[in-house]
Design a protein around this motif. Structure first.
Motif, PDB file in Angstrom:
ATOM      1  N   PRO A 112       0.804  -1.224   0.000  1.00 52.68           N
ATOM      2  CA  PRO A 112       0.000   0.000   0.000  1.00 52.68           C
ATOM      3  C   PRO A 112       0.840   1.279   0.000  1.00 52.68           C
ATOM      4  CG  PRO A 112      -0.788  -1.507   1.677  1.00 52.68           C
ATOM      5  CD  PRO A 112       0.509  -2.049   1.171  1.00 52.68           C
ATOM      6  N   HIS A 113       2.009   1.221   0.616  1.00 50.52           N
ATOM      7  CA  HIS A 113       2.845   2.410   0.733  1.00 50.52           C
ATOM      8  C   HIS A 113       3.670   2.673  -0.518  1.00 50.52           C
ATOM      9  CE1 HIS A 113       1.580   2.734   4.833  1.00 50.52           C
ATOM     10  NE2 HIS A 113       1.930   1.483   5.033  1.00 50.52           N
ATOM     11  N   THR A 114       3.985   1.620  -1.264  1.00 55.61           N
ATOM     12  CA  THR A 114       4.810   1.781  -2.456  1.00 55.61           C
ATOM     13  C   THR A 114       3.987   1.824  -3.733  1.00 55.61           C
ATOM     14  OG1 THR A 114       5.073  -0.597  -2.747  1.00 55.61           O
ATOM     15  CG2 THR A 114       6.743   0.542  -1.400  1.00 55.61           C
ATOM     16  N   GLY A 115       2.775   1.301  -3.683  1.00 53.36           N
ATOM     17  CA  GLY A 115       1.952   1.207  -4.882  1.00 53.36           C
ATOM     18  C   GLY A 115       2.285  -0.021  -5.709  1.00 53.36           C
ATOM     19  N   GLN A 116       3.188  -0.854  -5.221  1.00 52.80           N
ATOM     20  CA  GLN A 116       3.560  -2.055  -5.959  1.00 52.80           C
ATOM     21  C   GLN A 116       2.453  -3.101  -5.862  1.00 52.80           C
ATOM     22  OE1 GLN A 116       7.546  -1.813  -3.846  1.00 52.80           O
ATOM     23  NE2 GLN A 116       8.020  -3.171  -5.564  1.00 52.80           N
ATOM     24  N   PRO A 117       2.295  -3.907  -6.911  1.00 50.51           N
ATOM     25  CA  PRO A 117       1.260  -4.942  -6.876  1.00 50.51           C
ATOM     26  C   PRO A 117       1.648  -6.073  -5.937  1.00 50.51           C
ATOM     27  CG  PRO A 117       2.572  -5.167  -8.876  1.00 50.51           C
ATOM     28  CD  PRO A 117       3.031  -3.899  -8.179  1.00 50.51           C
ATOM     29  N   ALA A 118       0.648  -6.653  -5.294  1.00 51.52           N
ATOM     30  CA  ALA A 118       0.876  -7.788  -4.393  1.00 51.52           C
ATOM     31  C   ALA A 118      -0.329  -8.712  -4.459  1.00 51.52           C
ATOM     32  CB  ALA A 118       1.099  -7.299  -2.972  1.00 51.52           C
ATOM     33  N   PHE A 119      -0.053  -9.996  -4.522  1.00 50.17           N
ATOM     34  CA  PHE A 119      -1.093 -11.023  -4.527  1.00 50.17           C
ATOM     35  C   PHE A 119      -0.896 -11.896  -3.299  1.00 50.17           C
ATOM     36  CE2 PHE A 119      -1.189 -11.314  -9.481  1.00 50.17           C
ATOM     37  CZ  PHE A 119      -1.623 -10.016  -9.557  1.00 50.17           C
ATOM     38  N   THR A 120      -1.993 -12.302  -2.682  1.00 50.70           N
ATOM     39  CA  THR A 120      -1.936 -13.223  -1.553  1.00 50.70           C
ATOM     40  C   THR A 120      -2.570 -14.530  -1.974  1.00 50.70           C
ATOM     41  OG1 THR A 120      -2.002 -11.432   0.060  1.00 50.70           O
ATOM     42  CG2 THR A 120      -2.655 -13.611   0.834  1.00 50.70           C
ATOM     43  N   VAL A 121      -1.877 -15.630  -1.670  1.00 49.33           N
ATOM     44  CA  VAL A 121      -2.372 -16.963  -1.997  1.00 49.33           C
ATOM     45  C   VAL A 121      -2.312 -17.832  -0.743  1.00 49.33           C
ATOM     46  CG1 VAL A 121      -1.711 -16.843  -4.436  1.00 49.33           C
ATOM     47  CG2 VAL A 121      -0.090 -17.726  -2.777  1.00 49.33           C
ATOM     48  N   PRO A 122      -3.109 -18.908  -0.694  1.00 56.78           N
ATOM     49  CA  PRO A 122      -3.072 -19.799   0.466  1.00 56.78           C
ATOM     50  C   PRO A 122      -1.724 -20.495   0.590  1.00 56.78           C
ATOM     51  CG  PRO A 122      -5.021 -20.208  -0.882  1.00 56.78           C
ATOM     52  CD  PRO A 122      -4.128 -19.295  -1.667  1.00 56.78           C
ATOM     53  N   MET A 123      -1.238 -20.617   1.836  1.00 61.70           N
ATOM     54  CA  MET A 123       0.003 -21.364   2.051  1.00 61.70           C
ATOM     55  C   MET A 123      -0.181 -22.493   3.063  1.00 61.70           C
ATOM     56  SD  MET A 123       2.610 -19.016   4.236  1.00 61.70           S
ATOM     57  CE  MET A 123       2.477 -18.881   5.986  1.00 61.70           C
ATOM     58  N   GLY A 124      -1.404 -22.776   3.419  1.00 66.39           N
ATOM     59  CA  GLY A 124      -1.665 -23.860   4.355  1.00 66.39           C
ATOM     60  C   GLY A 124      -2.545 -23.408   5.494  1.00 66.39           C
ATOM     61  N   TYR A 125      -2.457 -24.127   6.603  1.00 76.42           N
ATOM     62  CA  TYR A 125      -3.330 -23.853   7.742  1.00 76.42           C
ATOM     63  C   TYR A 125      -2.531 -23.819   9.036  1.00 76.42           C
ATOM     64  CZ  TYR A 125      -7.112 -24.560   4.510  1.00 76.42           C
ATOM     65  OH  TYR A 125      -7.949 -24.427   3.452  1.00 76.42           O
ATOM     66  N   THR A 126      -3.049 -23.071  10.008  1.00 75.87           N
ATOM     67  CA  THR A 126      -2.419 -22.967  11.316  1.00 75.87           C
ATOM     68  C   THR A 126      -3.262 -23.753  12.317  1.00 75.87           C
ATOM     69  OG1 THR A 126      -3.643 -20.964  11.930  1.00 75.87           O
ATOM     70  CG2 THR A 126      -1.546 -20.663  10.750  1.00 75.87           C
ATOM     71  N   TYR A 127      -3.151 -23.425  13.595  1.00 80.34           N
ATOM     72  CA  TYR A 127      -3.926 -24.104  14.630  1.00 80.34           C
ATOM     73  C   TYR A 127      -5.423 -24.014  14.325  1.00 80.34           C
ATOM     74  CZ  TYR A 127      -5.353 -19.623  16.567  1.00 80.34           C
ATOM     75  OH  TYR A 127      -5.927 -18.388  16.730  1.00 80.34           O
ATOM     76  N   ASP A 128      -6.166 -24.946  14.809  1.00 78.95           N
ATOM     77  CA  ASP A 128      -7.623 -25.019  14.597  1.00 78.95           C
ATOM     78  C   ASP A 128      -8.006 -24.944  13.135  1.00 78.95           C
ATOM     79  OD1 ASP A 128      -8.136 -25.317  17.285  1.00 78.95           O
ATOM     80  OD2 ASP A 128      -8.601 -23.192  17.615  1.00 78.95           O
ATOM     81  N   ASN A 129      -7.097 -25.348  12.255  1.00 85.49           N
ATOM     82  CA  ASN A 129      -7.348 -25.391  10.814  1.00 85.49           C
ATOM     83  C   ASN A 129      -7.681 -24.011  10.229  1.00 85.49           C
ATOM     84  OD1 ASN A 129      -7.071 -27.258   8.746  1.00 85.49           O
ATOM     85  ND2 ASN A 129      -9.270 -27.400   8.468  1.00 85.49           N
TER      86      ASN A 129
END
Length: 168
Positions: A112-129
């Motif tokens: 958000p501060h740089t204006g650069q593009p970013a994508f978020t994808v699933p990388m698995g699960y933590t506690y309590d799934n």
């Protein structure tokens, strides 16, 4: 400039909006308790740029944001990388309504501060799934590279699965 942006957004929604501005929203009490402190902070502390303007500079004109972006891309050049990849969260996600468990996220630090593009994808699960994400940050206007990287990652890991409680 949260308050100005919020007020502008609400004004553009027409007469049916129950709160016309941040002051009305706070007065109504119709918001989640965990954001009360943030709302009141933004109500009292508005960003003021040099010269008295209340406009927050955008990523294409603000000198500090441009310098930040240039530094990030210079590091990418130095190490010959096409993307910076990091967990969306350093802490496990909180369940909905768990005010004490929420500890912030990383997705608001660079993109958000740089204006650069970013994508978020699933990388698995933590506690309590609970799901966890991985963010891919790329160079300006290089979304095609990010799409290739994130698609390859998703296909290679097959981490994209519906949470257990939402599976059929």
């Amino acid at each position: 400039m949260f308050q100005k942006d919020l007020n502008d957004y609400l004004a553009a929604q027409g007469e049916a909006v129950p709160g016309k501005n941040l002051d009305e929203i706070i007065a109504s009490g119709k918001y989640s308790p965990y954001i009360a402190e943030n709302l009141k902070y933004f109500q009292k502390n508005q960003y003021q740029a040099k010269g008295g303007s209340d406009a927050c500079g955008d990523a294409y004109h603000d000198p500090k944001r441009i310098a930040f972006r240039n530094a990030v891309e210079a590091a990418m050049d130095k190490y010959k990388i096409g993307a910076i990849i990091y967990p969306t969260w350093n802490n496990p996600p909180a369940k909905v309504g768990d005010i004490e468990g929420y500890q912030g996220d990383n997705s608001q630090i660079i993109a958000p501060h740089t204006g650069q593009p970013a994508f978020t994808v699933p990388m698995g699960y933590t506690y309590d799934n609970l799901p966890a994400g991985l963010q891919f940050l790329g160079r300006m206007y290089d979304e095609p590279t990010l799409i290739k990287y994130t698609y390859a990652y998703e296909q290679g890991t097959k981490h994209r699965k519906p949470p257990v409680r939402f599976s059929k």
